[in-house]
Write a protein that holds these residues in place. Structure first.
Motif, mmCIF file in Angstrom:
data_model
loop_
_atom_site.group_PDB
_atom_site.id
_atom_site.type_symbol
_atom_site.label_atom_id
_atom_site.label_comp_id
_atom_site.label_asym_id
_atom_site.label_seq_id
_atom_site.Cartn_x
_atom_site.Cartn_y
_atom_site.Cartn_z
ATOM 1 N N PHE A 87 0.831 -1.200 0.000
ATOM 2 C CA PHE A 87 0.000 0.000 0.000
ATOM 3 C C PHE A 87 0.873 1.261 0.000
ATOM 4 N N SER A 88 1.875 1.285 0.885
ATOM 5 C CA SER A 88 2.709 2.478 1.037
ATOM 6 C C SER A 88 3.539 2.754 -0.205
ATOM 7 N N TYR A 89 4.160 1.725 -0.744
ATOM 8 C CA TYR A 89 5.019 1.925 -1.905
ATOM 9 C C TYR A 89 4.232 2.412 -3.120
ATOM 10 N N SER A 90 2.997 1.977 -3.252
ATOM 11 C CA SER A 90 2.186 2.455 -4.379
ATOM 12 C C SER A 90 1.941 3.951 -4.253
ATOM 13 N N TYR A 91 1.735 4.409 -3.041
ATOM 14 C CA TYR A 91 1.529 5.841 -2.794
ATOM 15 C C TYR A 91 2.769 6.636 -3.177
ATOM 16 N N TYR A 92 3.940 6.122 -2.798
ATOM 17 C CA TYR A 92 5.191 6.806 -3.135
ATOM 18 C C TYR A 92 5.365 6.907 -4.651
ATOM 19 N N GLY A 93 5.090 5.808 -5.330
ATOM 20 C CA GLY A 93 5.259 5.794 -6.778
ATOM 21 C C GLY A 93 4.323 6.750 -7.489
ATOM 22 N N THR A 94 3.062 6.807 -7.044
ATOM 23 C CA THR A 94 2.102 7.708 -7.691
ATOM 24 C C THR A 94 2.465 9.169 -7.448
#
Length: 458
Positions: A376-383
């Motif tokens: 969940f967290s890494y997807s936020y960083y990428g977006t």
């Protein structure tokens, strides 16, 4: 595939050379001394901020201090702490843990500065929404002429934020703990099924944005940390007779490097061990890499120093506490000397050795929650990086790349995955640390104002 493996391994070794070590650890030491150990002097105040004493619903931002910390921790208290430690010990022995500790102590100072800057210099995306992170404090704090550095960070983070390591080790854990012992033949098909389930779960949460991610992380992460803590304590109690000797061995082997089997660095085994510990420490706590400031930059606060103090607790929790617990479980059970397993399988072997039957399944529960929360967290960083580079209206395209990478992580070798992420983490550290060192005096000026205001209210 072997050619790709060799290329990625050489790439990771090249970027993790002496210059980066000086920038990451030397830079962190510089920040620690420059601040006169400020983060450690206000540890109590940091805890008060986390528990909500200073929360204000009217402050700018999307999530509260506690949710910001747990969102950041959900990406660090994951496979880096369970599998990453196992990788470090399997290559470097007990001494690798000591250098992970060094990385964490220095990293606490680094995280204080980077996350304070993430709030001090929040920018706006193309939709006009407030955003934080290295790419914004580079452009807002250093000026537009530094934008190429921010673009470089964001491009590297698009790869660094991919969840391939977490997915790889979660798949390995499911295979070795759940499927193989129950007679299921592990194959590409079973790995793809695991990937498909993860894609479904991840899509439901990440499409809800940072608010949903923060709420989910704030509930899942603390509960699993407690369960993991209890399980490790049980293992240490069972092997209490050898705990002191292995704890001592962490210190003595850190300089003797008797168990180190990796490549030499600066001409010696000890140099190689130090580099291994720093790399695995950086993977564990991400201090100086630039991921966590993106979560802390979304915190509801008008006081940057407050969020910096919250952020500095991250390395203490995930490396000094969680990584140490994992390391001690692996060491006291002796599996690091008797098993050929690597990564999460080595940790699972330790749990099965100390707590037969149930230990593996409880560990798998922790692994699933840690890994999924990391997704969940890494997807936020990428977006966020996608939004910075190509506009907020295009950020959703990153989720498609992200979901495809889940399939890649489930079906690719550990060596390739860990070297790939290591390499891009190293590249991300360059702009993050350079900007942080240049902007450090402004953080200290803001800290002086904040603490003087606190004293006047007392």
């Amino acid at each position: 595939m072997q050619l790709i493996n060799d290329f990625v391994e050489r790439f990771a070794s090249f970027v993790w050379g002496l210059p980066l070590l000086i920038l990451l650890i030397g830079g962190g030491l510089y920040l620690l001394i420059l601040s006169r150990f400020l983060p450690f002097r206000y540890l109590g105040h940091a805890i008060q901020v986390v528990i909500g004493k200073y929360d204000n619903a009217n402050d700018p931002g999307d999530i509260n201090h506690f949710q910001a910390l747990t969102t950041a921790l959900s990406s660090t208290i994951g496979m880096g702490n369970i599998a990453g430690v196992a990788v470090a010990i399997s290559i470097g022995g007990p001494g690798a843990v000591f250098w992970m500790w060094v990385s964490a102590v220095i990293g606490m100072s680094t995280k204080f500065f980077t996350s304070s800057l993430a709030v001090m210099y929040r920018g706006k995306d193309s939709n006009g929404d407030i955003q934080g992170g290295p790419m914004y404090f580079i452009t807002e704090g250093l000026g537009k002429r530094w934008k190429p550095l921010a673009v470089f960070f964001s491009l590297c983070a698009l790869v660094g934020a991919l969840p391939v390591f977490n997915v790889n080790q979660l798949t390995q854990a499911i295979n070795s703990i759940l499927l193989t012992p129950n007679g299921v033949v592990v194959s590409t098909s079973t790995n793809l099924i695991v990937a498909a389930v993860l894609v479904g779960i991840t899509a439901i949460v990440i499409l809800g944005g940072i608010s949903r991610i923060g709420k989910v992380a704030s509930k899942l992460v603390p509960a699993m940390v407690v369960l993991y803590f209890v399980l490790i304590i049980c293992i240490l109690v069972i092997h209490s007779d050898v705990v002191p000797s292995y704890f001592k061995l962490i210190f003595t082997d850190a300089f003797a490097a008797n168990s180190y089997t990796g490549d030499r660095f600066l001409g010696g085994l000890t140099g190689g061990l130090i580099l291994l510990g720093i790399r695995r420490g950086a993977f564990s706590n991400e201090a100086g890499i630039g991921m966590a400031p993106m979560a802390h930059g979304a915190a509801k606060t008008s006081e940057p120093i407050r969020e910096g103090l919250v952020a500095m607790l991250g390395p203490a929790i995930d490396t000094l506490i969680v990584c140490t617990l994992t390391a001690m479980a692996i060491l006291v059970t002796g599996v690091w000397q008797t098993s050929d397993a690597n990564g999460v399988s080595l940790t699972a072997t330790a749990f099965n050795s100390a707590i037969p039957t149930y230990g593996n399944y409880l560990l798998l529960l922790c692994i699933v929650v840690f890994s999924v929360s990391s997704l969940f967290s890494y997807s936020y960083y990428g977006t966020k990086c996608m939004s910075f580079l190509f506009g907020a209206h295009n950020k959703h395209y990153y989720n498609y790349i992200y979901i495809l990478s889940i399939v890649l992580g489930a079906t690719t070798s550990l060596g390739l995955i860990i070297n790939l992420i290591d390499g891009f983490f190293a590249l991300m550290a360059i702009p993050t640390m350079l900007a942080t060192i240049l902007l450090a005096p402004k953080v200290l000026k803001e800290a002086k104002r904040y603490f003087n205001a606190m004293k006047s209210k007392a």
